[in-house]
Design a protein around this motif. Structure first.
Motif, short mmCIF file in Angstrom:
data_model
loop_
_atom_site.label_atom_id
_atom_site.label_comp_id
_atom_site.label_asym_id
_atom_site.label_seq_id
_atom_site.Cartn_x
_atom_site.Cartn_y
_atom_site.Cartn_z
N ALA A 561 0.81 -1.22 0.00
CA ALA A 561 0.00 0.00 0.00
C ALA A 561 0.84 1.28 0.00
O ALA A 561 0.28 2.38 -0.09
CB ALA A 561 -0.92 0.00 1.22
N LEU A 562 2.16 1.15 0.09
CA LEU A 562 3.01 2.34 0.15
C LEU A 562 2.85 3.16 -1.12
O LEU A 562 3.03 2.67 -2.23
CB LEU A 562 4.47 1.91 0.30
N SER A 563 2.52 4.43 -0.96
CA SER A 563 2.28 5.31 -2.10
C SER A 563 3.15 6.54 -1.98
O SER A 563 3.35 7.09 -0.89
CB SER A 563 0.81 5.74 -2.14
N VAL A 564 3.66 7.00 -3.11
CA VAL A 564 4.50 8.18 -3.12
C VAL A 564 3.72 9.40 -2.65
O VAL A 564 4.29 10.35 -2.10
CB VAL A 564 5.07 8.42 -4.54
N ASP A 565 2.39 9.40 -2.80
CA ASP A 565 1.59 10.54 -2.38
C ASP A 565 1.51 10.67 -0.86
O ASP A 565 1.08 11.71 -0.35
CB ASP A 565 0.17 10.43 -2.95
N ASP A 566 1.90 9.61 -0.14
CA ASP A 566 1.87 9.65 1.32
C ASP A 566 3.18 10.15 1.92
O ASP A 566 3.32 10.22 3.15
CB ASP A 566 1.59 8.25 1.88
N VAL A 567 4.13 10.48 1.06
CA VAL A 567 5.50 10.74 1.52
C VAL A 567 6.00 12.06 0.96
O VAL A 567 5.70 12.43 -0.18
CB VAL A 567 6.44 9.59 1.07
N ASP A 568 6.76 12.81 1.81
CA ASP A 568 7.45 14.00 1.32
C ASP A 568 8.85 14.03 1.92
O ASP A 568 9.29 13.08 2.58
CB ASP A 568 6.67 15.27 1.66
N MET A 569 9.57 15.13 1.73
CA MET A 569 10.96 15.21 2.20
C MET A 569 11.08 15.25 3.71
O MET A 569 12.15 15.08 4.27
CB MET A 569 11.65 16.42 1.58
#
Length: 633
Positions: A561-569
């Motif tokens: 379920a890991l999504s790039v939209d859930d992550v930032d710097m």
């Protein structure tokens, strides 16, 4: 007092007096109890913990509160009164100011200033100050007590009414309320020469001598120290009468020179070749060879003259061994070592942790307090704003890391005490490695100047993002793990991908740094696909955002379920191994851990029952934790 005082306020009643002091002393900052003092510069929640943190970091503390609060907070920490910072209790109305600790380290002086500002009374309780008008164990700047261990019994006798015999002259003793007698058993000796002290004999040395030295690169410290000791003994000069060790700035990082300053417990002052060249007319032994080497006609003699000032005269002309030289000058008055030359520059590379005061080490806070200049990304400086008030700030934007580090080193090269600030641990994906890289590079290849290379460096560790994230959710880093940066700004993606595959095949728990940015949106997804080739889609993934800050959030998801939209710097990503477990607690909150294998040892064929197996306490505790976890599961 090098550090700025912290004005500690616990309620509105003490705020008025604290604000009055803050207006008069620009470097003072108000720290207030959260919920009660909303206008404070810095707020805290745990009073006792905060007081201890400030004390351990070396901040002078002015508490606008009952003295008992400060006493109870600090009692467990008290050990060495010669190193502890000043602590003062001020009544909430400002009428009573009581120095509790560090009376001879600035508390008494600060208390008098506060009393004058507030119109209150400084209740100085230090016996020497109140009864005798002098602190015999803490002579003024420019003087040294040769036998401080004997000051206590001498003070006890004088406070009991004993008379004293003063041999020599010291203006600072003139106003003391001492009963003098020629036949007194107790004596105060004022001398520039070596003298033995005793429990009835205090020896004070005026620091009127400057010790100039030079040496070959790599000179053995013992050779230089032995040369100096021999010259001091021959000239009948007490060690305590030496104000400083002085040399040319080219030798600021010379191990032998620094060892000598440490041996004598005096500051090192350095001068440029141009400054030493101005002393040429006064040199006794000018040397053309020295001039060709360093640009002045004498290092040892020139430095000794420069440090002693324009009225300094030679006590010992240049003396030499195979690899070292020294000369000694005398000033007609005590030497102010800050008035000429400069100190060896210092750079503190400080990891401030994720941003929370509780997660910053006392060493890091102390180094911040000691620095004259602070260098860093503006966000990081904001996180420690209350600790760097009154210092010179140098803000650099993201992306200017090399400029930032080079600037910090060059400023330190000018003799300043500079703090280079990083979040987390400065040695983990931060400024630490770049500091040492620039020190290693030649100047023509983008390194730093020779002056910058000679600074001393302290690398203060901090809590890294991976540690903070792991601690917040449980113990996912409980077994073998690695950290990988997904930024291809400095590392080619092909190299990153190779490391990802190796970590995946090795079944490491992985901490991802720099997972995404506005420009990079594909690397995290690519990393997830590589990991899915080697571990389950249900593998726990922890996302920690703004760790240690008010807006902190942490949640557990899965590798699938890991999504790039859930992550930032500002997100730290921890990906579990095949052994990492997520457990839901009774309160509905999960914890994540990676077992080390204790359960397998317990369950191994032929193993003795856990209750009868001898094991260290730590192992028993770990086994019990595993059993409890299995029950929860």
């Amino acid at each position: 007092m090098d550090a700025s005082p912290i004005l500690l306020v616990l309620n509105e009643a003490g705020l008025g007096a604290a604000e009055d002091i803050a207006r008069r002393f620009s470097t003072a900052r108000i720290h207030g109890l959260a919920g009660r003092v909303p206008s404070a510069d810095t707020q805290f929640n745990e009073t006792i913990d905060h007081i201890r943190l400030l004390f351990q970091a070396g901040h002078p503390i002015v508490g606008f509160c009952a003295s008992g609060i400060l006493i109870r907070a600090l009692a467990p920490l008290l050990a060495d009164k010669t190193t502890e910072p000043p602590v003062i209790a001020v009544s909430e109305d400002g009428s009573s100011i009581v120095p509790l600790l560090g009376g001879h380290r600035g508390a008494n002086e600060l208390a008098r200033l506060l009393a004058k500002a507030l119109g209150g009374h400084a209740a100085i309780t230090t016996a020497g100050d109140t009864r005798l008008g002098v602190a015999l164990d803490a002579p003024p700047d420019g003087w040294r007590l040769a036998n401080p261990e004997d000051a206590k019994p001498v003070m006890a006798e004088l406070l009991s009414g004993a008379s004293v015999r003063i041999e020599g002259r010291a203006d600072w003793l003139k106003e003391a309320r001492l009963t003098e007698a020629d036949d007194a058993a107790i004596s105060l000796i004022i001398t520039e020469h070596p003298e033995e002290g005793s429990p009835t004999r205090l020896v004070y040395h005026p620091q009127k001598y400057a010790l100039g030295v030079g040496c070959a690169r790599g000179c053995d410290a013992r050779e230089l120290i032995d040369l100096v000791e021999a010259q001091l003994a021959g000239a009948q000069i007490a060690r305590g009468a030496v104000a400083c060790v002085a040399t040319i700035d080219l030798k600021a990082d010379e191990a032998a020179v620094n060892a000598l300053a440490s041996h004598l417990d005096v500051p090192l002052r350095v001068f440029s070749a141009e400054e030493l060249q101005r002393e040429t007319p006064r040199l006794k032994n000018p040397s053309n060879v020295v001039f060709k080497e360093v640009g002045c006609y004498g290092v040892a003699e020139g430095a000794a003259l420069a440090a002693a000032g324009p009225f300094g005269t030679f006590k010992v002309e240049k003396q030499k061994t195979d690899n070292a030289t020294c000369a000694i000058t005398r000033s007609p008055k005590t030497i102010d070592v800050t008035a000429s030359g400069r100190s060896r520059g210092h750079l503190s590379v400080i990891g401030i942790g994720p941003g929370k005061d509780d997660w910053r080490t006392p060493e890091a806070t102390r180094l911040l307090a000691e620095a004259s200049d602070v260098v860093g990304y503006s966000l990081y400086l904001d996180l420690v704003e209350s600790h760097i008030t009154g210092k010179t700030h140098h803000n650099f934007p993201l992306g200017a890391e090399e400029d930032r580090v080079r600037f910090a080193l060059e400023e330190a090269g000018k003799g300043k005490n500079v703090a280079l600030i990083s979040s987390g641990d400065a040695g983990i994906y931060a400024m630490g490695s770049l500091v040492y890289e620039l020190l290693h590079r030649n100047e023509e290849y983008g390194g730093v100047s020779d002056a910058a290379k000679r600074v001393s460096v302290t690398n203060a560790p901090g809590i890294s993002a991976l540690q903070a994230c792991s601690a917040r959710i449980g113990a996912p880093l409980g077994h073998d793990f690695c950290a990988i940066s997904l930024s291809d700004l400095l590392t080619p993606w092909e190299v990153i991908e190779k490391r990802l595959r190796a970590a995946a095949e090795g079944d490491f728990v992985i901490a991802f740094y720099n997972p995404v940015s506005k420009r990079r949106r594909t690397q995290l997804a690519a990393a997830r696909e590589i990991l899915l080739e080697h571990r389950s889609a249900a593998t726990p993934v922890i996302l920690g955002v703004n760790l240690g800050r008010p807006e902190e959030s942490i949640r557990v998801t899965s590798l699938h379920a890991l999504s790039v939209d859930d992550v930032d710097m500002l997100t730290t990503v921890l990906v579990g191994s095949t052994n990492t477990r997520t457990v839901m607690r009774g309160d509905g909150k999960p914890f994540v851990y990676t077992p080390r294998g204790y359960a397998k040892r317990i369950d191994a064929p032929g193993a003795a029952p856990a209750a009868s197996k001898p094991a260290p306490t730590e192992e028993k505790s770990a086994q019990a934790d595993v059993q409890d976890t299995e029950n929860n599961t």
